[in-house]
Design an enzyme around this catalytic site. Structure first.
Site, PDB file in Angstrom:
ATOM      1  CE  LYS A   1      -0.460   4.077   1.436  1.00 26.90           C
ATOM      2  NZ  LYS A   1       0.566   4.831   0.713  1.00 26.90           N
TER       3      LYS A   1
ATOM      4  CD  GLN B   1       1.371   8.385   1.301  1.00 24.61           C
ATOM      5  OE1 GLN B   1       1.622   7.211   1.555  1.00 24.61           O
ATOM      6  NE2 GLN B   1       0.480   8.715   0.385  1.00 24.61           N
TER       7      GLN B   1
ATOM      8  CG  ASP C   1       5.031   2.930  -2.059  1.00 29.50           C
ATOM      9  OD1 ASP C   1       3.852   2.553  -2.183  1.00 29.50           O
ATOM     10  OD2 ASP C   1       5.385   3.867  -1.320  1.00 29.50           O
TER      11      ASP C   1
HETATM   12  N1  GUN Z   1       1.223   9.161  -2.818  1.00 28.76           N
HETATM   13  C1  GUN Z   1       0.158   8.869  -3.625  1.00 28.76           C
HETATM   14  N2  GUN Z   1       0.104   7.538  -3.866  1.00 28.76           N
HETATM   15  C2  GUN Z   1       1.155   6.988  -3.209  1.00 28.76           C
HETATM   16  C3  GUN Z   1       1.610   5.644  -3.080  1.00 28.76           C
HETATM   17  O1  GUN Z   1       1.063   4.684  -3.635  1.00 28.76           O
HETATM   18  N3  GUN Z   1       2.717   5.479  -2.304  1.00 28.76           N
HETATM   19  C4  GUN Z   1       3.348   6.517  -1.704  1.00 28.76           C
HETATM   20  N4  GUN Z   1       4.440   6.246  -0.977  1.00 28.76           N
HETATM   21  N5  GUN Z   1       2.946   7.769  -1.810  1.00 28.76           N
HETATM   22  C5  GUN Z   1       1.843   8.000  -2.559  1.00 28.76           C
END
Ligand code: GUN
Length: 296
Positions: A52, A96, A119
């Site tokens: 990311k 995350q 998100d």
């Molecule tokens: N863990 C797995 N997928 C995601 C996501 O799209 N965002 C976040 N913050 N954590 C995740």
């Protein structure tokens, strides 16, 4: 058979975002900034967050990676989120997942200001999405919509079967595919762990569009696929493999070799939906920067 290549579709999204950040820089303005919080040292989470951050750089976005140990307290995390909420140079915040067991995910997600919830996990944004209002769409389902848009996959009037009802993928995906927008208007069946297997097979065999997000490698086999279907594989599971350089291989929820003999289009794993999730996140971060939907 069309390979729904996430590299191609995400590159198109990123090229358009890069143009926007270059224009902002040329005008002497700051560019969107994403703050990512990573707790502990879960290998998969490390990889996702690093990706990311790298994608932010490639698109001209600013980013900060804030790390905490596994022993971080809920109040320490909440304090950091409060700080980022108040920082006008931070447009998007993501924490995350998964978080360690002693931390209440819901409390953390609800602490993120809805304007910065890139998100799309905050209950306010989920509520807006369900009602069809403009909002941050959770990054993975958003990435799938961007993929369908890029490859001009028709969804209107089609039978979309979503397998998996998770809060961050399956459930929002089922809502979005049934909603009224260019990548929606499908009639949707949502299957999950309590759908009897014989029933599940009957349903997947009727799916014009099959979205699978269960986290079980190769759960969907060729016999479960309708000839000509579009297959969207959201699974990304690390499977131990001593012959692989890293000691594991990434497997999707669909048996790819079997799927390509039946389907008209399939997302590969890796190189499919995973890259689109990041595209969705970047789009949301640009939207947060522009303050498009809460501020005007
Ligand atoms: N863990 C797995 N997928 C995601 C996501 O799209 N965002 C976040 N913050 N954590 C995740």
């Amino acid at each position: 058979m069309l390979v729904l290549d996430g590299k191609i579709a995400s590159a198109a999204v990123k090229a358009s975002l890069l143009q926007q950040t270059q224009a902002l820089k040329a005008a002497g303005k700051r560019t969107p900034h994403l703050a990512a919080i990573l707790v502990g040292n879960n290998g998969a989470s490390e990889t996702y967050v690093a990706s990311k951050v790298k994608n932010c750089e490639e698109t001209g976005f600013g980013s900060s990676l804030i790390r905490f140990g596994d022993d971080v307290t809920e109040s320490e995390l909440l304090a950091k989120i409060g700080e980022l909420n108040a920082d006008s140079n931070v447009d998007g915040i993501l924490v995350q997942l998964p978080l360690p067991k002693h931390i209440d995910d819901e409390k953390i997600i609800e602490a993120i200001h809805p304007d910065k919830d890139v998100d799309g996990f905050h209950p306010m944004n989920i509520g807006r999405m369900v009602q069809g209002f403009d909002t941050f769409i959770p990054a993975t389902p958003y990435g799938v919509l961007l993929m369908l848009e890029h490859f001009k996959i028709e969804t209107k009037g089609k039978h979309a079967v979503v397998v998996g009802r998770s809060k961050i993928v399956g459930r929002p995906m089922s809502i979005l595919l049934s909603s009224g927008h260019p990548q929606g208007d499908a009639h949707v069946t949502l299957c999950h762990r309590f759908t009897p297997k014989e029933e599940l097979i009957k349903l997947t065999q009727q799916a014009d569009i099959l979205v699978v997000a269960v986290g079980i490698p190769e759960f969907i086999t060729g016999d479960m696929i309708k000839p000509g279907a579009v297959i969207i594989d959201v699974g990304i599971t690390r499977v131990e493999d001593a012959t692989a350089k890293k000691g594991f291989r990434i497997k999707g929820d669909v048996n790819y070799e079997q799927a390509i003999t039946k389907a008209s289009a399939v997302t590969p794993v890796p190189g499919g939906v995973g890259l689109m999730t990041i595209a969705g996140l970047l789009m949301n971060t640009m939207k947060a920067y522009e303050g498009k939907f809460y501020h005007n």
